[in-house]
Enzyme design. Structure first.
Site, mmCIF file in Angstrom:
data_model
loop_
_atom_site.group_PDB
_atom_site.id
_atom_site.type_symbol
_atom_site.label_atom_id
_atom_site.label_comp_id
_atom_site.label_asym_id
_atom_site.label_seq_id
_atom_site.Cartn_x
_atom_site.Cartn_y
_atom_site.Cartn_z
ATOM 1 N N GLU A 168 11.171 -25.241 -15.192
ATOM 2 C CA GLU A 168 11.648 -24.669 -13.931
ATOM 3 C C GLU A 168 10.778 -25.119 -12.761
ATOM 4 O O GLU A 168 11.265 -25.497 -11.686
ATOM 5 C CB GLU A 168 11.624 -23.130 -13.995
ATOM 6 C CG GLU A 168 12.576 -22.522 -15.007
ATOM 7 C CD GLU A 168 11.918 -22.244 -16.354
ATOM 8 O OE1 GLU A 168 11.044 -23.040 -16.772
ATOM 9 O OE2 GLU A 168 12.279 -21.248 -17.000
ATOM 10 N N GLY A 184 -2.093 -17.409 -18.838
ATOM 11 C CA GLY A 184 -1.191 -17.517 -17.686
ATOM 12 C C GLY A 184 -0.968 -16.180 -16.995
ATOM 13 O O GLY A 184 -1.017 -16.081 -15.771
HETATM 14 O O1 F6P Z 1 6.875 -17.804 -20.197
HETATM 15 C C1 F6P Z 1 5.844 -18.377 -20.884
HETATM 16 C C2 F6P Z 1 4.744 -18.856 -19.993
HETATM 17 O O2 F6P Z 1 3.945 -19.697 -20.752
HETATM 18 C C3 F6P Z 1 3.918 -17.737 -19.369
HETATM 19 O O3 F6P Z 1 3.004 -17.196 -20.249
HETATM 20 C C4 F6P Z 1 3.328 -18.431 -18.209
HETATM 21 O O4 F6P Z 1 2.782 -17.536 -17.285
HETATM 22 C C5 F6P Z 1 4.556 -19.161 -17.697
HETATM 23 O O5 F6P Z 1 5.220 -19.589 -18.877
HETATM 24 C C6 F6P Z 1 4.297 -20.337 -16.790
HETATM 25 O O6 F6P Z 1 3.525 -21.322 -17.406
HETATM 26 P P1 F6P Z 1 2.775 -22.409 -16.572
HETATM 27 O O7 F6P Z 1 1.805 -21.729 -15.678
HETATM 28 O O8 F6P Z 1 2.091 -23.285 -17.578
HETATM 29 O O9 F6P Z 1 3.803 -23.172 -15.780
#
Ligand code: F6P
Length: 531
Positions: A215, A271
């Site tokens: 995303e 995260g």
């Molecule tokens: O939804 C899973 C997850 O890994 C969360 O734990 C994390 O906060 C989010 O996706 C975003 O991940 P990233 O910061 O690596 O883009």
């Protein structure tokens, strides 16, 4: 860590099962009638946070049994292991050190702890420099203009914490810089936002621990296209219009972010615990680095409280034990967080990730199936709005929903008249839920059973420091529950399957494309036919 522990094998668990049978015939108002000291005994102060947990369905005996459960669990050892940097996230082989982001030298013994404090200091210095430069108008876009709009592109922990903090602390917001948050891959969001902004004065804070999230990368691509189409910037990600916030410098470099514009944080920051790290850049831009540090100081104060206060006066432990009581012994399926403060509107969404991604688990730390319920469904909305929506169910529905009411005792952005009414409503709800109200036999619809539990958590003011303490309080509550349930609160394998499936469904090449079940194929066909 012990491998033989199970909460259900403790003496306290058996005692609590007995207490749950008694509780069916007891009322919270009886507990008050029997004990003049209930409020002083069942309340806790930490810094400028005050928690009254007296309006809970717990007798003194139940409370003692809950404290015994904490004592019989690995909580104390687990907490010491977390703060000292042991690898407690066993399925990802990682330490869990978000508390180190707000620690000071000497908080933990040993040279490794000192090195961590030094590393964090160095990384946060980057946040200070970049945020100061943007706030003072000295960070210039490609046409030489100062930044007026910052878009944080990130999702989950790379969005929720910063977005909540910027909303909660808007009292301190920079007057000339607007913060925006884009998380959803729903193109209508980013495309609508970009239409309103001037690319010359817009900065993208590309926030992703891994720098691989679908995303986030698609939203970033759309932003890059916008810079290309409007300013002719071919590689906007390498210009002064992008900064990267990540634990994966290599991926950010490969993406094209210049080295000096990458603000890194350590792999041992989960995260959903990352708002204290460089992921918090947008917070520092909005409220200034000094206030950002105040937020860290408030969290540190809660860290110290969590490590030092005895269990019965330890705010995170208290909240966790109450949650376990309702969840595991009285059959509650959900828990509500209802802030009486519109600036905390996003708190329930933030806590949904913190709590449900952490404790929505069904295997123990040793990989055995848990034989008991773990994380509750967390939901909520601000009061007084919720009163005119779902409070009907809280008062007269069939579900038990323990509630955390949260408010600031003093609000500098409001006035006496509004604030009195706001807080009066919150306290009235908490009391009405407890007492209920009888009704004539011929009007059963007017009957309120009462005996519905709630906590009231008061922050003296919604300062940056108190906000930091509030978030750390819930972080540690989740930790305590995970310790008692003997689950790993720090992985999130449950989100992987859906990601993999989406990639496979969207794959262009036949080799990687997933076979579709009949329902999915029919739905895709329907969508295509609508086009
Ligand atoms: O939804 C899973 C997850 O890994 C969360 O734990 C994390 O906060 C989010 O996706 C975003 O991940 P990233 O910061 O690596 O883009």
């Amino acid at each position: 860590m012990t491998t033989t522990y199970s909460p259900t094998s403790t003496a306290a668990w058996a005692q609590l099962e007995q207490q749950a049978i008694h509780a069916k015939h007891e009322t919270i108002s009886d507990y008050f009638a029997q004990d003049n000291n209930r409020v002083s005994q069942l309340s806790v102060q930490s810094g400028e946070l005050f928690l009254d947990f007296s309006k809970n369905l717990i007798s003194q005996k139940t409370w003692q049994a809950l404290l015994a459960l904490a004592a019989e669990s690995p909580l104390n050892a687990h907490r010491a292991a977390m703060f000292s940097g042991d690898v407690i996230n066993n399925t990802e082989s990682r330490a869990v050190l978000h508390a180190a982001l707000r620690a000071e030298s000497g908080d933990q013994p040993g040279s490794e702890a000192d090195q961590r404090v030094a590393l964090v200091k160095q990384q946060l210095e980057g946040v200070k420099q970049v945020s100061d430069k943007i706030r003072s108008g000295n960070w210039l876009g490609s046409t030489g203009k100062a930044i007026t709009d910052v878009i944080n592109i990130g999702i989950g922990g790379s969005d929720l914490g910063p977005k909540l903090a910027c909303s909660a602390l808007q009292e301190f917001a920079h007057p000339d810089i607007n913060l925006h948050f884009i998380s959803n891959v729903d193109g209508a969001e980013i495309l609508s936002l970009l239409k309103m902004l001037n690319p010359e004065t817009t900065l993208i804070a590309l926030a992703s621990k891994t720098f691989t999230t679908q995303e986030t990368l698609l939203n970033a691509k759309t932003a890059r296209d916008w810079f290309a189409n409007t300013l002719g910037l071919k590689n906007a990600q390498s210009s002064r219009h992008f900064v990267g916030l990540t634990a994966n410098r290599e991926n950010a470099l490969a993406y094209g972010i210049p080295d000096a514009q990458i603000l890194e944080f350590a792999e041992w920051v989960g995260g959903r615990y990352s708002l204290w790290s460089s992921i918090g850049l947008s917070i520092a831009i909005a409220i200034g680095y000094d206030k950002f540090k105040d937020m860290l100081a408030g969290a540190r104060e809660m860290d110290l409280h969590f490590q030092e206060a005895p269990a019965e006066k330890n705010m995170p432990v208290v909240l966790a034990l109450l949650g376990i009581w309702y969840n595991n012994f009285l059959g509650a399926q959900s828990t509500a967080v209802i802030p009486y403060c519109e600036r905390l509107l996003l708190l329930p969404s933030y806590l949904q990730q913190l709590d449900m991604e952490s404790n929505g688990k069904s295997v123990t730390r040793d990989g055995q199936s848990v034989g008991y319920d773990t994380g509750a469904i967390l939901w909520g909305q601000t009061g007084t709005n919720g009163q005119h929506a779902f409070f009907q169910l809280l008062h007269q529905g069939t579900r038990l929903v323990p509630i955390d009411f949260i408010a600031a005792a003093v609000d500098h952005l409001s006035n006496d008249e509004h604030h009195r009414v706001l807080l009066g409503n919150m306290l009235a709800q908490s009391s009405a839920l407890m007492f209920g109200q009888s009704a004539p036999d011929e009007e059963p619809h007017r009957y309120y059973a009462g005996n519905k539990p709630s906590n009231v958590l008061l922050l003296k003011t919604l300062s940056a420091k108190n906000f930091g303490a509030l978030i750390a309080l819930y972080e540690h509550k989740v930790f305590v529950q995970g310790s008692i349930w003997n689950i790993n609160s720090f992985d999130q394998w449950g989100v992987e399957l859906g990601k993999k499936m989406a990639n496979a469904l969207l794959a262009d090449d036949a080799d990687n494309k997933a076979p579709m079940d009949a329902s999915t194929a029919a739905l895709f066909a329907y969508i295509d036919a609508c086009d």
